[in-house]
Design a protein around this motif. Structure first.
Motif, mmCIF file in Angstrom:
data_model
loop_
_atom_site.group_PDB
_atom_site.id
_atom_site.type_symbol
_atom_site.label_atom_id
_atom_site.label_comp_id
_atom_site.label_asym_id
_atom_site.label_seq_id
_atom_site.Cartn_x
_atom_site.Cartn_y
_atom_site.Cartn_z
ATOM 1 N N HIS A 1 9.367 9.939 0.928
ATOM 2 C CA HIS A 1 9.945 8.619 0.632
ATOM 3 C C HIS A 1 9.494 7.638 1.704
ATOM 4 N N TYR A 2 9.477 6.376 1.360
ATOM 5 C CA TYR A 2 9.193 5.359 2.370
ATOM 6 C C TYR A 2 9.951 4.083 2.032
ATOM 7 N N GLU A 3 10.055 3.234 3.039
ATOM 8 C CA GLU A 3 10.684 1.932 2.846
ATOM 9 C C GLU A 3 9.694 0.836 3.186
ATOM 10 N N LEU A 4 9.738 -0.226 2.407
ATOM 11 C CA LEU A 4 8.924 -1.406 2.644
ATOM 12 C C LEU A 4 9.889 -2.580 2.718
ATOM 13 N N ASP A 5 10.011 -3.159 3.916
ATOM 14 C CA ASP A 5 10.977 -4.235 4.150
ATOM 15 C C ASP A 5 12.380 -3.861 3.651
ATOM 16 N N GLY A 6 12.765 -2.613 3.934
ATOM 17 C CA GLY A 6 14.106 -2.155 3.616
ATOM 18 C C GLY A 6 14.318 -1.637 2.210
ATOM 19 N N LYS A 7 13.336 -1.820 1.337
ATOM 20 C CA LYS A 7 13.453 -1.309 -0.032
ATOM 21 C C LYS A 7 12.849 0.083 -0.106
ATOM 22 N N ASP B 1 -1.844 -2.718 -3.088
ATOM 23 C CA ASP B 1 -0.651 -3.548 -2.884
ATOM 24 C C ASP B 1 0.114 -3.109 -1.637
ATOM 25 N N PHE B 2 0.178 -1.800 -1.431
ATOM 26 C CA PHE B 2 0.896 -1.268 -0.271
ATOM 27 C C PHE B 2 0.245 -1.739 1.029
ATOM 28 N N MET C 1 1.420 -4.429 4.173
ATOM 29 C CA MET C 1 1.414 -4.166 5.616
ATOM 30 C C MET C 1 0.661 -5.264 6.364
ATOM 31 N N VAL C 2 -0.478 -5.664 5.829
ATOM 32 C CA VAL C 2 -1.253 -6.740 6.446
ATOM 33 C C VAL C 2 -0.427 -8.025 6.502
ATOM 34 N N ASP C 3 0.371 -8.247 5.467
ATOM 35 C CA ASP C 3 1.196 -9.457 5.387
ATOM 36 C C ASP C 3 2.448 -9.387 6.256
ATOM 37 N N GLY C 4 2.635 -8.250 6.943
ATOM 38 C CA GLY C 4 3.730 -8.157 7.901
ATOM 39 C C GLY C 4 4.925 -7.339 7.468
ATOM 40 N N ALA C 5 4.852 -6.657 6.333
ATOM 41 C CA ALA C 5 5.986 -5.848 5.865
ATOM 42 C C ALA C 5 6.274 -4.713 6.850
ATOM 43 N N HIS D 1 1.893 4.781 8.957
ATOM 44 C CA HIS D 1 1.687 4.934 10.394
ATOM 45 C C HIS D 1 0.276 4.518 10.835
ATOM 46 N N THR D 2 -0.710 4.653 9.930
ATOM 47 C CA THR D 2 -2.074 4.263 10.296
ATOM 48 C C THR D 2 -2.345 2.794 9.989
ATOM 49 N N GLY D 3 -1.713 2.268 8.919
ATOM 50 C CA GLY D 3 -2.087 0.958 8.427
ATOM 51 C C GLY D 3 -3.477 1.015 7.818
ATOM 52 N N PRO D 4 -4.016 -0.136 7.412
ATOM 53 C CA PRO D 4 -5.364 -0.163 6.843
ATOM 54 C C PRO D 4 -6.421 0.075 7.918
#
Length: 300
Positions: A35-41, A55-56, A60-64, A283-286
């Motif tokens: 499971h994961y959360e993106l901006d709390g969701k 999209d994921f 992350m690039v956009d700061g989520a 954890h890695t990001g793009p």
């Protein structure tokens, strides 16, 4: 041999093996989702079906903000129970204990179920692997099962050989390595200015370890291929499967794959490239490329 029935036992792993749903289905490998959360969701790491990888990583690039959570003991127990109730034995491969504590939840479930199903076999194996390296190990298990190997022999084979699965990673963007504490802020800033791409591997305890600081993408491509030259089974005659994964940088992965095909002729047209999924990618990001192959045993 794709499409063969599961036989008398079930091979299982987690979504963090970063293969596609089609691949798992074709190889008759069952899996559970992290499971994961993106901006709390909260989302399920379901191999890009709920949210596409593009999209994921753009989020992350956009700061989520991202957070991840492993499979808990109750989820493992429900998953294993399905097969045990059908009279099947189970061998489950977990994400590396050097990266996640999920194996502890799997072992709790195993202990609970062994009392209820004393006639069944339930093996839990620490893969000491991650991303599509974890996937390559699961795929090898499916190969051996399809060749007729028993669950007991498979368990012993995996325990004996899993450290021969080599993992090499590089990143062209240190932002999320800094955020997660894998690279210090100072080193990350300096590295960014100088164009440093760290080359990392997974060690014999399944931990992600920085090994080299390489200046520039072209040099790190060649550094990664040099590691395969040094460590791969049978040297340039390597003929086993090669898996790669990437986080929103397919062009970098393809360039490394082309270099591998030049050096290792038996791999031409056979390198499988997958997405780094949402759990590892949180954890890695793009900007991360990973390479996985069979070779010399990891000893440090």
């Amino acid at each position: 041999m794709k499409g063969k029935s599961m036989g008398e036992y079930v091979i299982s792993c987690c979504s963090t093996a970063d293969l596609t749903a089609d691949h798992f289905r074709e190889r008759n490998i069952e899996y559970l989702c992290f499971h994961y959360e993106l901006d709390g969701k909260r989302y399920i790491d379901d191999l890009g079906r709920t949210m596409s990888m593009s999209d994921f990583y753009q989020a992350m690039v956009d700061g989520a903000e991202t957070r991840t959570s492993q499979v808990n003991a109750e989820e493992y127990e429900a998953h294993f129970r399905k097969y045990l109730e059908q009279g099947k034995d189970v061998i489950h491969l977990t994400l590396s204990s050097g990266i996640s504590g999920t194996i502890n939840s799997a072992l709790v479930a195993k202990a609970n179920l062994e009392e209820e199903f004393p006639e069944r076999k339930l093996y839990v194996v620490d893969s000491l692997a991650a991303s599509s390296g974890f996937g390559l190990l699961a795929d090898k298990m499916a190969d051996l099962r399809d060749q007729g190997m028993s669950i007991d022999d498979l368990f012993h084979w995996i325990e004996t050989n899993k450290r021969r699965l080599n993992h090499w990673f590089f990143s062209t963007d240190l932002t999320f390595y800094i955020k997660g504490g894998r690279v210090s802020k100072t080193a990350g800033v300096v590295g960014g200015i100088l164009g440093i791409c760290p080359l990392l591997n997974v060690d014999n305890e399944g931990r992600l370890i920085p090994r080299m600081k390489v200046k520039g993408k072209k040099k790190v491509y060649h550094a990664m291929v040099s590691k395969m030259e040094e460590l791969a089974d049978n040297g340039f005659d390597y003929a086993d499967k090669v898996y790669m994964s990437h986080s929103a940088c397919i062009e970098d992965a393809q360039k490394v794959a082309s270099l591998i095909e030049e050096k290792f002729p038996n791999t031409k047209g056979k390198i499988e490239i997958n997405d780094i999924g949402t759990t590892i990618g949180s954890h890695t990001g793009p900007g991360t490329v990973a390479l996985f192959f069979w070779g010399k045993e990891r000893v440090d």
